[in-house]
Design a protein around this motif. Structure first.
Motif: not given
Lengths: 89, 451
Positions: B372-380, B421-422, B424-432
């Protein structure tokens, strides 16, 4: 974003204010180093995130005993704790 | 059957149900408040089948959660840390008909234009009480559906180990949006009091525990480590059971906690699909790293060369919501649930978890999947490929770290832009917590990134 040497005290506080404002909490207007973090919305979930961010950003490992309510009540307090434990590392 | 009606019917109305910042709420008061809120929900959203609850930890969360279920709706907790986009997905994929906020205000949600993503009649036939919208244990299906009957069965089975009774007062420090069913529901059903503490640092927990004579602690290793380091010397004399859950318990934390409070930490394995099948009641002091043995109603097996843990018992989940998969399709033909955990069982029958066969990252008990995190990053812009993994963290188990293969190595994207970007799209604990730029992310022969 990897761990790096600690900046000077004033800069460390300024960086932490930005970290809290941009990466942690919806801070109220005028949030600064002496603002009470709990009143700004620091709860159990964001405490955990704050510790992760600080430890990763500055490469410090804060001992469990240092994570008291007082020690993370403001950015200024937190900066002091970070400095104390970076120095002893 | 309605589980909340059962709780209300059996309750001793004079007994204390909840304590929060010195406010004591009896079962009678709790029932009255929940009944009032249930009527408001039924009035504003008479046809809603599923109702979201957007409320932080506190008395209101318990009142409103009970009210939703009492009104005959299926409860869907909306965790506070969700990013707006994640939240929208929960609302859509669970087909919420209304959302209740912390003040008890009820807002109706119009049905989706294209209809629900599942068959409402099939879902209703399960008598659903609760949907936990997470990736579940195994990652691909979303939304774990629990019926009233399954909830009662798993709570009853869990209490054969926990032995919660009206004499108990439980310190509550975990996020209610993540833990409610086999915890607060269980305590209410067995007449115990729940003492809600916020925020969750050691001195607050210990002060509340001592003041209210708490007997049971249910927390994560992070809390236990802080409590173990608490140096006021105050004794916690009423503590009879201290459960550690959500993430692996480091032995040093267990030893320090035992030394400080004179009681070993008991690890339990809670799985949203199964309930609380394992509890280390027999060997907590000798083997704190063990998640224990199966409770009386459960069976356990490890299978295959790597020893994957399989469980069987009462009160298992009823279905995955999206994509729709009823329990019978998920379990093996003879009714076992494949946990995805790798485990070893020693000669005495104590079980040790060795890791995951899936790629889940457990950040202090909050789980996320690299995909789910990779999907956000791949769209950057500027990212050719991303690979996310859990970096070991002494305090929280793991934190997510990303490797980025830039499209143009001479001009890699900025780490702060990727983090933004992360966020914006993800809960904070998921942000690398770290973005590492690499020349090339290794891929398998089929082009998938290697883990």
């Amino acid at each position: 974003m990897a761990a790096r040497p600690l900046p000077a005290p004033a800069l460390l506080e300024a960086e932490l204010v930005v970290l809290v404002r941009e990466r942690l909490l919806e801070t109220p207007p005028g949030f600064h180093a002496e603002s009470n973090l709990y009143l700004a919305g620091l709860d159990s979930m964001s405490i955990m995130q704050l510790i992760i961010l600080v430890e990763e950003e500055y490469g410090v490992s804060l001992p469990d005993g240092a994570l008291t309510k007082d020690n993370i009540s403001t950015v200024r307090q937190l900066a002091q704790v970070i400095r104390a434990h970076a120095a002893s590392a | 059957m309605n589980l909340v009606e059962t709780i209300f019917k059996n309750a001793d109305r004079r007994a204390v149900a909840l304590v929060c910042e010195d406010e004591e709420i009896s079962y009678g008061q709790l029932i009255a408040r929940a009944e009032t809120a249930a009527r408001a929900i039924a009035k504003v959203a008479p046809t809603a089948q599923r109702v979201g609850l957007d409320c932080p930890n506190g008395v209101a969360h318990v009142v409103l959660a009970l009210a939703i279920v009492r009104a005959g709706k299926c409860l869907v907790p909306l965790a506070g840390e969700l990013a707006p986009r994640e939240r929208e997905r929960v609302v859509l994929e669970t087909g919420l008909g209304a959302i209740v906020d912390a003040t008890g205000a009820v807002r109706a949600v119009p049905p989706p234009a294209d209809g629900f993503l599942f068959n409402e009649t099939t879902l209703a036939a399960l008598n659903p009480a609760f949907i936990r919208f997470s990736s579940g244990t195994t990652g691909t299906s979303k939304g774990v559906v629990l019926s009233h009957e399954s909830l009662l069965a798993r709570v009853t089975a869990a209490n054969r180990g926990l032995r919660i009774s009206p004499a108990d007062r439980v310190v509550w420090i975990l996020p209610m949006a993540h833990h409610f069913a086999v915890s607060i529901m269980l305590y209410l059903l067995h007449g115990a009091a729940t003492v809600i503490v916020n925020p969750h640092l050691a001195e607050d927990i210990l002060s509340a525990a001592c003041r209210h004579h708490c007997t049971v602690l249910y927390g994560a290793p992070f809390h236990h480590a802080l409590l173990a380091a608490e140096n006021s010397g105050r004794a916690w004399t009423d503590l009879r059971l201290a459960i550690s859950t959500a993430a692996a318990l480091p032995s040093a934390t267990a030893t320090a906690f035992d030394a400080r409070y004179g009681l070993p930490l008991t690890q339990g394995l809670g799985i949203i699909e199964v309930g609380l099948p394992l509890l280390n009641l027999q060997s907590a002091r000798a083997k704190p790293a063990s998640v224990g043995r199966p409770l009386p109603d459960f069976q356990v097996e490890t299978r295959g060369e790597i020893g994957e843990l399989f469980l069987r018992g009462p009160g298992m989940f009823d279905a995955y919501l999206h994509p729709w998969r009823p329990r019978a399709e998920v379990l093996t033909a003879d009714g076992w649930f494949r946990t995805g955990d790798l485990a070893r069982i020693d000669a005495e029958g104590d079980i040790f978890l060795l890791g995951r066969s899936h790629s889940v990252i457990n950040v202090g008990g909050l789980k996320c999947f690299p995909e789910e995190i990779e999907a956000v990053l791949n769209a950057c812009p500027g990212v050719a490929a991303a690979r996310v993994f859990g970096k070991e963290n002494a305090r929280f188990g793991a934190v997510p770290v990303a490797e980025i293969e830039p499209r143009n190595p001479a001009q890699p994207p900025k780490a702060f832009a990727l983090a933004a970007a992360c966020r914006e799209a993800l809960a904070r604990y998921k942000v690398p917590v770290d973005f590492r730029f690499v020349e090339r992310i290794p891929r398998t022969a089929s082009g998938k990134i290697q883990r």
